[in-house]
Enzyme design. Sequence first.
Site, PDB file in Angstrom:
ATOM      1  N   ASP A   8      56.673  76.632  50.627  1.00  0.00           N
ATOM      2  CA  ASP A   8      57.502  77.744  50.186  1.00  0.00           C
ATOM      3  C   ASP A   8      58.224  77.252  48.913  1.00  0.00           C
ATOM      4  OD1 ASP A   8      59.103  80.159  50.304  1.00  0.00           O
ATOM      5  OD2 ASP A   8      60.717  78.890  51.058  1.00  0.00           O
ATOM      6  N   LEU A   9      58.766  78.164  48.128  1.00  0.00           N
ATOM      7  CA  LEU A   9      59.429  77.743  46.876  1.00  0.00           C
ATOM      8  C   LEU A   9      60.964  77.666  47.033  1.00  0.00           C
ATOM      9  CD1 LEU A   9      59.219  77.200  43.745  1.00  0.00           C
ATOM     10  CD2 LEU A   9      59.689  79.640  43.483  1.00  0.00           C
ATOM     11  N   ASP A  10      61.571  78.878  47.161  1.00  0.00           N
ATOM     12  CA  ASP A  10      63.039  78.952  47.185  1.00  0.00           C
ATOM     13  C   ASP A  10      63.587  78.254  48.430  1.00  0.00           C
ATOM     14  OD1 ASP A  10      63.251  80.618  44.833  1.00  0.00           O
ATOM     15  OD2 ASP A  10      62.551  82.300  46.029  1.00  0.00           O
ATOM     16  N   THR A  16      67.040  77.664  44.621  1.00  0.00           N
ATOM     17  CA  THR A  16      67.303  78.909  43.899  1.00  0.00           C
ATOM     18  C   THR A  16      68.058  79.930  44.751  1.00  0.00           C
ATOM     19  OG1 THR A  16      64.984  79.204  44.396  1.00  0.00           O
ATOM     20  CG2 THR A  16      65.556  79.015  42.081  1.00  0.00           C
ATOM     21  N   LYS A  44      67.025  85.043  53.036  1.00  0.00           N
ATOM     22  CA  LYS A  44      66.067  83.962  52.799  1.00  0.00           C
ATOM     23  C   LYS A  44      64.665  84.343  53.276  1.00  0.00           C
ATOM     24  CE  LYS A  44      69.318  80.198  52.517  1.00  0.00           C
ATOM     25  NZ  LYS A  44      69.867  78.979  53.108  1.00  0.00           N
ATOM     26  N   SER A 113      54.907  81.799  48.600  1.00  0.00           N
ATOM     27  CA  SER A 113      56.287  82.267  48.389  1.00  0.00           C
ATOM     28  C   SER A 113      56.360  83.786  48.343  1.00  0.00           C
ATOM     29  CB  SER A 113      56.791  81.697  47.055  1.00  0.00           C
ATOM     30  OG  SER A 113      57.967  82.356  46.639  1.00  0.00           O
ATOM     31  N   ALA A 114      57.513  84.326  48.740  1.00  0.00           N
ATOM     32  CA  ALA A 114      57.728  85.778  48.648  1.00  0.00           C
ATOM     33  C   ALA A 114      58.144  86.199  47.240  1.00  0.00           C
ATOM     34  CB  ALA A 114      58.826  86.194  49.635  1.00  0.00           C
ATOM     35  N   LYS A 144      56.629  88.020  54.774  1.00  0.00           N
ATOM     36  CA  LYS A 144      56.924  87.152  55.910  1.00  0.00           C
ATOM     37  C   LYS A 144      57.894  87.914  56.813  1.00  0.00           C
ATOM     38  CE  LYS A 144      56.776  83.157  52.798  1.00  0.00           C
ATOM     39  NZ  LYS A 144      57.559  82.101  52.101  1.00  0.00           N
ATOM     40  N   GLU A 168      58.808  75.254  55.209  1.00  0.00           N
ATOM     41  CA  GLU A 168      59.577  76.502  55.097  1.00  0.00           C
ATOM     42  C   GLU A 168      61.061  76.296  55.395  1.00  0.00           C
ATOM     43  OE1 GLU A 168      60.154  79.561  54.560  1.00  0.00           O
ATOM     44  OE2 GLU A 168      58.233  80.320  53.913  1.00  0.00           O
ATOM     45  N   ASP A 169      61.923  77.013  54.681  1.00  0.00           N
ATOM     46  CA  ASP A 169      63.369  76.935  54.968  1.00  0.00           C
ATOM     47  C   ASP A 169      63.896  78.221  55.605  1.00  0.00           C
ATOM     48  OD1 ASP A 169      63.114  78.494  52.559  1.00  0.00           O
ATOM     49  OD2 ASP A 169      65.279  78.291  52.333  1.00  0.00           O
TER      50      ASP A 169
HETATM   51  C1  BG6 Z   1      62.095  84.369  48.550  1.00  0.00           C
HETATM   52  C2  BG6 Z   1      63.586  84.200  48.672  1.00  0.00           C
HETATM   53  O1  BG6 Z   1      61.490  83.149  48.277  1.00  0.00           O
HETATM   54  O2  BG6 Z   1      61.787  85.281  47.497  1.00  0.00           O
HETATM   55  C3  BG6 Z   1      64.262  85.546  48.856  1.00  0.00           C
HETATM   56  O3  BG6 Z   1      63.885  83.353  49.778  1.00  0.00           O
HETATM   57  C4  BG6 Z   1      63.854  86.467  47.704  1.00  0.00           C
HETATM   58  O4  BG6 Z   1      65.655  85.378  48.900  1.00  0.00           O
HETATM   59  C5  BG6 Z   1      62.344  86.582  47.642  1.00  0.00           C
HETATM   60  O5  BG6 Z   1      64.427  87.754  47.889  1.00  0.00           O
HETATM   61  C6  BG6 Z   1      61.869  87.479  46.495  1.00  0.00           C
HETATM   62  O6  BG6 Z   1      62.171  86.850  45.284  1.00  0.00           O
HETATM   63  P1  BG6 Z   1      62.059  87.533  43.843  1.00  0.00           P
HETATM   64  O7  BG6 Z   1      62.201  86.359  42.905  1.00  0.00           O
HETATM   65  O8  BG6 Z   1      60.719  88.168  43.750  1.00  0.00           O
HETATM   66  O9  BG6 Z   1      63.161  88.523  43.731  1.00  0.00           O
HETATM   67 MG    MG Z   2      62.508  79.857  51.136  1.00  0.00          MG
END
Ligand code: BG6
Ligand code: MG
Length: 217
Positions: A8-10, A16, A44, A113-114, A144, A168-169
Amino acid sequence: MKRGFIFDLDGVIVDTAKYHYLAWKNLANQLGFDFTKEQNELFKGVSRKRCLEILLEIGNREATQEEFDTWMVEKNVDYLKYIENMDASEILPDVPRVLEFLQENNIPIALGSASKNAQPILEKVGLLHYFDAIVDGNNVTKAKPDPEVFLLAAKQLNVIPENCVVFEDAVAGVQAANAAKMMSIGIGDKNVLAEAQLIFTDFTEISTNFIKSLIEK
Ligand code: BG6
Ligand code: MG
């Protein structure tokens, strides 16, 4: 034998979540209500659209479709200002050590990542070159805890789901990994991430020998 590693990224690779929080808080304040760090936990792993829906529920605000679309854009424009100057100093501790070890051992690596901002963030922090596949908010239709993002990542890596490991966090992310029948490794608070198969506070707790045992087993 684990042959594919999905990150996962964030909150896993970079912190972030604090910038997402500030941008949502700015929007909430502009709409006349507050948004706390505790409430931010609900955001998250959750898509941008779903985050705005939850934010409006918190503030007890209705929105026309036009307002909804405008606020989604406003939040993202604000978020982009925060991430504009990100650099390698914002990579979470020991993430490069693990990526480097996997790459040295020819283990394919994917992002799952989302976020729709994933690729530019990986570029800014200088980690893009480690990734053999990037699956993010631009490629999936189901958020997710649906396993779509991780199943697509495994497919792109050409590794069967059972042989993949996910870091994953977010609770929703751990559930997605479990639903995909992958090994779920939670990064963060063990009480929050109790559904994960294994939980570490951060990558400093994940030894190279442990990763080696996963790929050799
Ligand atoms: C996820 C974050 O990785 O991405 C969420 O944990 C975030 O908080 C989601 O809403 C979507 O991110 P973005 O950058 O497309 O607005
Ligand atoms: Mg995350």
